[in-house]
Design a protein around this motif. Sequence first.
Motif, PDB file in Angstrom:
ATOM      1  N   LEU A  66      56.831  67.242  79.476  1.00 55.36           N
ATOM      2  CA  LEU A  66      57.403  68.581  79.333  1.00 55.36           C
ATOM      3  C   LEU A  66      56.316  69.613  79.064  1.00 55.36           C
ATOM      4  O   LEU A  66      56.362  70.748  79.564  1.00 55.36           O
ATOM      5  CB  LEU A  66      58.439  68.576  78.189  1.00 55.36           C
ATOM      6  CG  LEU A  66      59.181  69.896  77.947  1.00 55.36           C
ATOM      7  CD1 LEU A  66      59.853  70.420  79.209  1.00 55.36           C
ATOM      8  CD2 LEU A  66      60.226  69.724  76.835  1.00 55.36           C
TER       9      LEU A  66
ATOM     10  N   GLY B 276      55.664  72.575  81.937  1.00 55.60           N
ATOM     11  CA  GLY B 276      55.785  73.988  81.606  1.00 55.60           C
ATOM     12  C   GLY B 276      54.638  74.795  82.192  1.00 55.60           C
ATOM     13  O   GLY B 276      54.842  75.873  82.780  1.00 55.60           O
TER      14      GLY B 276
ATOM     15  N   GLU C 286      54.973  75.050  85.974  1.00 57.14           N
ATOM     16  CA  GLU C 286      55.977  76.027  86.408  1.00 57.14           C
ATOM     17  C   GLU C 286      55.471  77.463  86.225  1.00 57.14           C
ATOM     18  O   GLU C 286      55.769  78.339  87.045  1.00 57.14           O
ATOM     19  CB  GLU C 286      57.288  75.819  85.637  1.00 57.14           C
ATOM     20  CG  GLU C 286      58.413  76.682  86.189  1.00 57.14           C
ATOM     21  CD  GLU C 286      59.783  76.304  85.609  1.00 57.14           C
ATOM     22  OE1 GLU C 286      59.944  75.156  85.132  1.00 57.14           O
ATOM     23  OE2 GLU C 286      60.679  77.169  85.629  1.00 57.14           O
TER      24      GLU C 286
ATOM     25  N   GLU D  89      55.235  80.363  89.130  1.00 50.66           N
ATOM     26  CA  GLU D  89      55.643  81.765  89.003  1.00 50.66           C
ATOM     27  C   GLU D  89      54.514  82.699  89.420  1.00 50.66           C
ATOM     28  O   GLU D  89      54.752  83.731  90.067  1.00 50.66           O
ATOM     29  CB  GLU D  89      56.076  82.068  87.559  1.00 50.66           C
ATOM     30  CG  GLU D  89      56.598  83.482  87.393  1.00 50.66           C
ATOM     31  CD  GLU D  89      56.930  83.819  85.943  1.00 50.66           C
ATOM     32  OE1 GLU D  89      57.603  83.002  85.267  1.00 50.66           O
ATOM     33  OE2 GLU D  89      56.484  84.883  85.477  1.00 50.66           O
TER      34      GLU D  89
ATOM     35  N   GLY E   7      65.130  71.123  82.730  1.00 51.05           N
ATOM     36  CA  GLY E   7      64.065  71.748  81.964  1.00 51.05           C
ATOM     37  C   GLY E   7      63.833  71.130  80.611  1.00 51.05           C
ATOM     38  O   GLY E   7      62.975  71.592  79.853  1.00 51.05           O
TER      39      GLY E   7
ATOM     40  N   ARG F  38      59.889  88.272  89.634  1.00 50.08           N
ATOM     41  CA  ARG F  38      59.257  87.503  88.561  1.00 50.08           C
ATOM     42  C   ARG F  38      60.160  87.449  87.329  1.00 50.08           C
ATOM     43  O   ARG F  38      60.288  86.410  86.677  1.00 50.08           O
ATOM     44  CB  ARG F  38      57.936  88.183  88.213  1.00 50.08           C
ATOM     45  CG  ARG F  38      57.093  87.489  87.184  1.00 50.08           C
ATOM     46  CD  ARG F  38      55.899  88.347  86.784  1.00 50.08           C
ATOM     47  NE  ARG F  38      54.677  87.973  87.458  1.00 50.08           N
ATOM     48  CZ  ARG F  38      53.727  87.183  86.920  1.00 50.08           C
ATOM     49  NH1 ARG F  38      53.883  86.681  85.704  1.00 50.08           N
ATOM     50  NH2 ARG F  38      52.633  86.902  87.575  1.00 50.08           N
TER      51      ARG F  38
ATOM     52  N   ARG G 145      64.599  85.439  86.320  1.00 50.92           N
ATOM     53  CA  ARG G 145      64.878  84.013  86.084  1.00 50.92           C
ATOM     54  C   ARG G 145      65.363  83.839  84.646  1.00 50.92           C
ATOM     55  O   ARG G 145      64.865  84.485  83.731  1.00 50.92           O
ATOM     56  CB  ARG G 145      63.665  83.142  86.392  1.00 50.92           C
ATOM     57  CG  ARG G 145      62.332  83.646  85.947  1.00 50.92           C
ATOM     58  CD  ARG G 145      61.182  82.854  86.619  1.00 50.92           C
ATOM     59  NE  ARG G 145      60.708  83.512  87.829  1.00 50.92           N
ATOM     60  CZ  ARG G 145      59.974  82.929  88.790  1.00 50.92           C
ATOM     61  NH1 ARG G 145      59.627  81.666  88.679  1.00 50.92           N
ATOM     62  NH2 ARG G 145      59.594  83.607  89.855  1.00 50.92           N
TER      63      ARG G 145
ATOM     64  N   ARG H 166      72.838  75.074  82.414  1.00 54.06           N
ATOM     65  CA  ARG H 166      71.978  76.248  82.479  1.00 54.06           C
ATOM     66  C   ARG H 166      72.179  77.036  83.771  1.00 54.06           C
ATOM     67  O   ARG H 166      71.973  78.258  83.797  1.00 54.06           O
ATOM     68  CB  ARG H 166      70.511  75.857  82.315  1.00 54.06           C
ATOM     69  CG  ARG H 166      70.220  75.202  80.948  1.00 54.06           C
ATOM     70  CD  ARG H 166      68.731  74.983  80.770  1.00 54.06           C
ATOM     71  NE  ARG H 166      68.034  76.262  80.836  1.00 54.06           N
ATOM     72  CZ  ARG H 166      66.739  76.393  81.054  1.00 54.06           C
ATOM     73  NH1 ARG H 166      65.988  75.323  81.240  1.00 54.06           N
ATOM     74  NH2 ARG H 166      66.183  77.587  81.101  1.00 54.06           N
TER      75      ARG H 166
ATOM     76  N   LYS I 241      67.478  82.748  89.542  1.00 53.94           N
ATOM     77  CA  LYS I 241      67.203  81.336  89.326  1.00 53.94           C
ATOM     78  C   LYS I 241      67.098  81.011  87.842  1.00 53.94           C
ATOM     79  O   LYS I 241      66.995  81.893  86.987  1.00 53.94           O
ATOM     80  CB  LYS I 241      65.920  80.899  90.045  1.00 53.94           C
ATOM     81  CG  LYS I 241      64.669  81.635  89.649  1.00 53.94           C
ATOM     82  CD  LYS I 241      63.423  81.093  90.391  1.00 53.94           C
ATOM     83  CE  LYS I 241      63.352  81.591  91.827  1.00 53.94           C
ATOM     84  NZ  LYS I 241      62.068  81.276  92.486  1.00 53.94           N
ATOM     85  N   VAL I 242      67.153  79.704  87.578  1.00 53.85           N
ATOM     86  CA  VAL I 242      66.915  79.207  86.220  1.00 53.85           C
ATOM     87  C   VAL I 242      65.413  79.069  86.017  1.00 53.85           C
ATOM     88  O   VAL I 242      64.717  78.550  86.893  1.00 53.85           O
ATOM     89  CB  VAL I 242      67.582  77.824  86.025  1.00 53.85           C
ATOM     90  CG1 VAL I 242      67.186  77.222  84.670  1.00 53.85           C
ATOM     91  CG2 VAL I 242      69.095  77.941  86.140  1.00 53.85           C
ATOM     92  N   GLN I 243      64.906  79.561  84.893  1.00 51.95           N
ATOM     93  CA  GLN I 243      63.532  79.239  84.502  1.00 51.95           C
ATOM     94  C   GLN I 243      63.605  77.853  83.876  1.00 51.95           C
ATOM     95  O   GLN I 243      64.144  77.682  82.790  1.00 51.95           O
ATOM     96  CB  GLN I 243      63.022  80.277  83.506  1.00 51.95           C
ATOM     97  CG  GLN I 243      61.530  80.125  83.206  1.00 51.95           C
ATOM     98  CD  GLN I 243      61.010  81.211  82.282  1.00 51.95           C
ATOM     99  OE1 GLN I 243      61.789  81.962  81.692  1.00 51.95           O
ATOM    100  NE2 GLN I 243      59.700  81.297  82.144  1.00 51.95           N
ATOM    101  N   ARG I 244      63.103  76.872  84.578  1.00 53.20           N
ATOM    102  CA  ARG I 244      63.452  75.494  84.238  1.00 53.20           C
ATOM    103  C   ARG I 244      62.823  74.967  82.949  1.00 53.20           C
ATOM    104  O   ARG I 244      63.523  74.760  81.953  1.00 53.20           O
ATOM    105  CB  ARG I 244      63.086  74.575  85.402  1.00 53.20           C
ATOM    106  CG  ARG I 244      63.917  74.832  86.663  1.00 53.20           C
ATOM    107  CD  ARG I 244      63.682  73.768  87.696  1.00 53.20           C
ATOM    108  NE  ARG I 244      62.255  73.643  88.015  1.00 53.20           N
ATOM    109  CZ  ARG I 244      61.669  74.243  89.060  1.00 53.20           C
ATOM    110  NH1 ARG I 244      62.384  74.993  89.884  1.00 53.20           N
ATOM    111  NH2 ARG I 244      60.393  74.089  89.286  1.00 53.20           N
ATOM    112  N   ALA I 245      61.527  74.668  82.990  1.00 56.02           N
ATOM    113  CA  ALA I 245      60.920  73.972  81.849  1.00 56.02           C
ATOM    114  C   ALA I 245      61.097  74.782  80.563  1.00 56.02           C
ATOM    115  O   ALA I 245      60.693  75.950  80.486  1.00 56.02           O
ATOM    116  CB  ALA I 245      59.435  73.723  82.119  1.00 56.02           C
TER     117      ALA I 245
END
Lengths: 466, 466, 466, 466
Positions: free
Chosen positions: A183, A187, A190, A194, A427, B205, B208, B225, B236-240
């Motif tokens: 994780l 992070g 990701e 971005e 996530g 940007r 999310r 989520r 979108k989902v900001q995942r981590a």
Amino acid sequence: MSTVNDNPAISDTEKVSSPLWAKDLPLDAAIHRFTVGRDPELDLALYGFDCIASAAHVRMLASVDLLAHSDASALLGALQTQYALSVSGAVRIEDSQEDCHTALEAALVAATGEAGKRIHLARSRNDQVLVALRLYLRAHLNELSADVLALARVLAQFADDFKTAAMPGYTHMRKAMPSSFGLWAAGYAEALVEELDASVGVYARIDRCPLGAAAGYGVPLPIDRAMTAQLLGFAKVQRAATDCMNSRGRHEQALLDWCVSVANSLEKLLWDLSLFSTAEFGFLQLPDSYTTGSSIMPQKRNPDVIELARAKCRALRGISETHRTIMTGLPGSYHRDFQLGKAPLMEGVQTLGELLRVVTSLIPALKVNQGAAKAACTDELYAAEAAYQLVAGGMAFRDAYRIIAAQVTAATFVPPVQHEMSVGHIGSASNLALEQLSAELDAHQQTLKRRGDCYQHIARTIWDAS
Amino acid sequence: MSTVNDNPAISDTEKVSSPLWAKDLPLDAAIHRFTVGRDPELDLALYGFDCIASAAHVRMLASVDLLAHSDASALLGALQTQYALSVSGAVRIEDSQEDCHTALEAALVAATGEAGKRIHLARSRNDQVLVALRLYLRAHLNELSADVLALARVLAQFADDFKTAAMPGYTHMRKAMPSSFGLWAAGYAEALVEELDASVGVYARIDRCPLGAAAGYGVPLPIDRAMTAQLLGFAKVQRAATDCMNSRGRHEQALLDWCVSVANSLEKLLWDLSLFSTAEFGFLQLPDSYTTGSSIMPQKRNPDVIELARAKCRALRGISETHRTIMTGLPGSYHRDFQLGKAPLMEGVQTLGELLRVVTSLIPALKVNQGAAKAACTDELYAAEAAYQLVAGGMAFRDAYRIIAAQVTAATFVPPVQHEMSVGHIGSASNLALEQLSAELDAHQQTLKRRGDCYQHIARTIWDAS
Amino acid sequence: MSTVNDNPAISDTEKVSSPLWAKDLPLDAAIHRFTVGRDPELDLALYGFDCIASAAHVRMLASVDLLAHSDASALLGALQTQYALSVSGAVRIEDSQEDCHTALEAALVAATGEAGKRIHLARSRNDQVLVALRLYLRAHLNELSADVLALARVLAQFADDFKTAAMPGYTHMRKAMPSSFGLWAAGYAEALVEELDASVGVYARIDRCPLGAAAGYGVPLPIDRAMTAQLLGFAKVQRAATDCMNSRGRHEQALLDWCVSVANSLEKLLWDLSLFSTAEFGFLQLPDSYTTGSSIMPQKRNPDVIELARAKCRALRGISETHRTIMTGLPGSYHRDFQLGKAPLMEGVQTLGELLRVVTSLIPALKVNQGAAKAACTDELYAAEAAYQLVAGGMAFRDAYRIIAAQVTAATFVPPVQHEMSVGHIGSASNLALEQLSAELDAHQQTLKRRGDCYQHIARTIWDAS
Amino acid sequence: MSTVNDNPAISDTEKVSSPLWAKDLPLDAAIHRFTVGRDPELDLALYGFDCIASAAHVRMLASVDLLAHSDASALLGALQTQYALSVSGAVRIEDSQEDCHTALEAALVAATGEAGKRIHLARSRNDQVLVALRLYLRAHLNELSADVLALARVLAQFADDFKTAAMPGYTHMRKAMPSSFGLWAAGYAEALVEELDASVGVYARIDRCPLGAAAGYGVPLPIDRAMTAQLLGFAKVQRAATDCMNSRGRHEQALLDWCVSVANSLEKLLWDLSLFSTAEFGFLQLPDSYTTGSSIMPQKRNPDVIELARAKCRALRGISETHRTIMTGLPGSYHRDFQLGKAPLMEGVQTLGELLRVVTSLIPALKVNQGAAKAACTDELYAAEAAYQLVAGGMAFRDAYRIIAAQVTAATFVPPVQHEMSVGHIGSASNLALEQLSAELDAHQQTLKRRGDCYQHIARTIWDAS
């Protein structure tokens, strides 16, 4: 910066009595050196781009009958030669030549005679440097994006390799919740995706052609600005000649702002590495090749590479801000002040590239102390989960929170037996969605490849007017 | 900042002998005030967004059976009420409540009792403030874009109104080439179109959703989520979860960097106004309502509005850099340091808004001294054109340049008879392409309108769980 | 900054169609608000100083027969009243009054009639604000110095209390050499003494009187500038009227640069506290009153006060740089741009004061875990000492270093038996020279007291013209 | 920064597929280059200072019997040789040697064998670089002060030459009051005197010796720190070893802050020159040798030198802030991050030196258009004086102001007949007090001379241990 012979200790008193500005130089030479500054060195990075843009200008001039086709052919041949010299690193710009534009024109006159004296028709050094810088920005953004992508790849790999390796998650530099090395790394990967997304917008901003703006007021000649833009692969013409001139610094800054944003994520990562590799935390070990010794303490292995990389993140913020400070604060149109912006621009670009590449080399070499990290996952990390179990029994969260908090304070807290996260939302440590990440990186790689191919195509074909 | 009663002149010696931190407060209260800071004031700007995001959270909790539907209904009703209070300006956050999150939870508990104690399940204040800030950024970027668009419109109109009004074009603050008020204004309008283009990337940007990241490590609960992201209109989902926490400051900075870029163009425009409205240049006259007098000199009319606006451009750079300095330099994950970033973020957003609106009001009120500007278009502006006429006769440009330069030095230069630009390439004074500009602005207006409609739709419908 | 009613979510589309700058205000009122800005709030901090400086101006005018003595008496009485109101916090500046100077003149006219209309003779608002700011800077530098001194005292006391408490000394955040809590704290105390030394130079820079410069070109009247300087306790007259005006921002920045230097030392101290109080290091424990909980994790105690204080150190750098950015970049003489410098100046002054006072309250409350710190003093800390023992036996240091390094690598290193530092040179853990430190602090306290007495004397006697 | 061969246009696609950090280097070499950075170039400026400080260290070691006198003699001889090489510019630092300290030790070992391996006893590279930097700062502050003094001298001379040459005084870039070229220049000269005053405080801050602090925790050896401080001419010992280490960056920044303050005054002066030398203002003419031509416009003479100098003022602010950003944000003690601070420090020092020298050469070469400036002193400049004449007749100033303002608006204003300033207060155009300025400069010159003599004395005598 020349610091050789910089020995004020012995020259001080002479200085007091010497009003001369540059002691060893006559006035004209001293002023010439002051105005030339670092251009002969820095402009080497623009020379090749100037060749390409000049070739587009020549072809356009010929197409609107402002240049004879024979002159155009001669010039294109000479430009291709100069470009090849630039690529091979053989170009030198003399102090007396000031900058790449004068040096290039001199080379063209030397090679083609009269034709060389015709190339500067319908342009100014102002739009000449603008378009060269634009090509520089475009190419370097693409290159740096590739570096970002490479780092995101190794981070994604690291996340995959250690996706089940537990470690404490921290907030406020205090243990907080269960986490994992996977994780942690996912992070950062990701964040870089971005940045790649964001680079698309920066690229679009840069991707407009200023050639033809001349000194900011156009020229009273029927030039074809759409043609040069198309030949150079720009998405559009930057129309108003005044805006072209006013954009000096604006596009450079957009690139630098993006570089700083990337570096800000790296800074967090490097700080983490610095902390997690202390004996006190002990979750990671740096490879020996990335550490150095002390001159006084025989036992030490210091994380110098990490510290220098971290400092470069801060330096990059300073460099970017120096660029901003230099390029603002003025009325519209061109001022010579702008010349000084090239140094921080190029220094910033180089700094981020170095940073990305050193971190990319480091990540796969990190040694993870899985045992120590697992052992550090002590009971209190599961306090929130314990509260959630009370909630599952019907209690309101705020009440459950208070009960568990009281247990922790009284040292009677026992973590839930089954505290592995069985249902992992996206996530979280148990659902890193690395395939999605990978797909996003693939898409960016295609974009970068396509742009790179385009640059190569231009560099191969621009010399041919037929 | 409280400066009332700030009279060090009389309190100095007492201070020397008083080690107390906050003289009138017991320690706990003093520390409370230190940690709370300006949040009760600043968080009013987040309160409404917190209501909306909390409503999405409630609906999601109910949908995955972590909250009873009756509790959800009660909470949604109370949230809608709080949102309405926020919109009407009736919310107050007490110092004792610290920030908008505590204040809102208190209001919900007061309104719904037990249900209010259940809302904080599966989230942390960390993702709660993140999502509220994200909504704030999204809405304000859209609003500021609308302000940019409005200014671009008045500049485009000005360019159209004065497209045939000649003025000298300057480089190095010295007369250079023929220009026009139209070209001057069109350049700034096009710069703003570029900023609108760039805002699309910034928006993407920001767009999310971090909700569900909790304290940066997710929660051991099966939250959805994607659902909250969709309810709030995020792309979108900001995942981590780690990246969510690490992005605190990153998205704010992206907005601020954009604000600074916009302001840098305004700064040039304001400097131009300052110069061109001096008696010495005399091309423009500021309306009386934008000038003020002097306390000592009865004759003066000072361009205070322009100067203050220009200074705000510089201030905005400082504010943005303050934000960057506060939000960087730390390891990954959450640190309380981040709280201090809210003030410069909000100050930056407000500063740009004020700037844009005051300049938008000023442009149509400018008085153009067409006669003086035309008279200032003296012969030497046409030296380049004269050289081009020699080129038309077959001479190489460099030779033509030298001949005209010699004429100018010898004061024998006579400008070409027909020196109006008959063939105007795109982006020159005679070809401003204002229709194209207008079409670009129309397209942006559609985008902004669509987003605004989306926000309104969410603010009307989010409260309804059925 | 007003953020109430800041609900862009619902106002967006209206905005797009509304070109108005300040929707609810007619143009004149909107521009008035734009130019007034935060002055009515900020100028409260200058009002009292303006009263004092105006009193000196009145007495000087009377002494050179530019003002009747009866008018002077009336004005001095009214100024004393206004000063008293200011000290008691009873002054309010209305938006319509713009700033403290207009408000004060209005109060004087209200109180004295015709005399009030005579006070602005031979001065401009430019030198009026300059001298008020100069008095502000002088008083606040003295007050902040007293705060620095208070913190140095508690650090010196801490150093004395823990001078024999061992702890590891770190370099590169890795254990390096034996150290002590005493040496740790004494270092910060000495840094603050250096800042007090430096404050003397800053004070001298500020301590010159600009009154009489008027708008930067003096006045054609026989004013006595030495007299006003002497009445206000300035060491000298700032002579050239042009320099007075050009110094706007320069003296403020000198104070802010000093503030930043102080804060940079505090930042290191706070970072140390943050690290040393982690469970992983464990050398220090923060008192509960300086920590706060988490909204999601029942077990947490977070070091929020330390983090916020650390962030304020960074914020102060940003604030100072904002001031610099606002106050530079302009030609000589006065520009309205300068007005915006007051906010960051005052914010910076307030920030450092808060910082110093919160840290001063914290240091004595720290709990030192002497056992844990002692236990962390593991063998390798004595590697350098072991090498020195080999040197004592005749070996060259570089050879000794290599031998010990090899032992450490081979895990055969045994530390010297007697590894306490028997011969302590000055500045080492066994020779902290705290008496010398104390004497230096005493000397500074005398200076600060003397200045404070001087300010009080002026504030008591300036109103008496006889 | 190496930009040769920087041709991303053609290398892009290769890059995408190449994860290597430094393509042509094996990992160890790449990391070595990353950590070494620019030290081999930058450290040339420290080499001579390192020789001097090492000589003091050697003499101290011998005096406390930590080094044999024969070894000391050998080392002092070798150090003197190295110093002479440094002064003559003959030293080169190889990449493999990393920095000046390693290079120097290698040279000493080569020259003296075993003795060379003994010199690093009782010190660390940490205090070694600290003391070398301290000597560098001290010498360069003195040298820059001499440059400031030289510029103040030519400004004072200019003020004297043109003390009766009238020009309009401006505020808000609008004509305000009568002024003179003398008053204009005298203001800048006085600003520089203030900077010289301030330099005394900066010097005192720097003037403390860190040698003996080792890695920040002293050494367990009976070294004599007072002796080395005295040998090197420092006013005091910087006592606490921890403070020595924590001061890395602090003293450098104090110098840079001072440099920036000086440059901020130069910036105003350069902006004035830029404005006043436009055709529109026309008060000054730049000598041809300080202007350059345009590549497109045959008629132009651009003020490039002034613009570049002005931009360097802004660049210096950025450089100083880069240094601050690099050197802050860290816990106490040494971190490798600090290495990166050397580049902006040295760049800042060099930038200010260049700036001062080019402006000093320019001022005497300025051509003053006395006629044009006098003609620009139009009637409205005397409005304040006219109001004062009404006041002399008994009217209150505010009433007089309104009457004259009304006359100006109605275009009926007639300036006072006798509007020369017969009674000139100090600091006005008719009382520049240049003798006082000159006396102040003389005093500073004595101080600078005395310091320079001291440095020379040390550089001559430090090598002699007897």
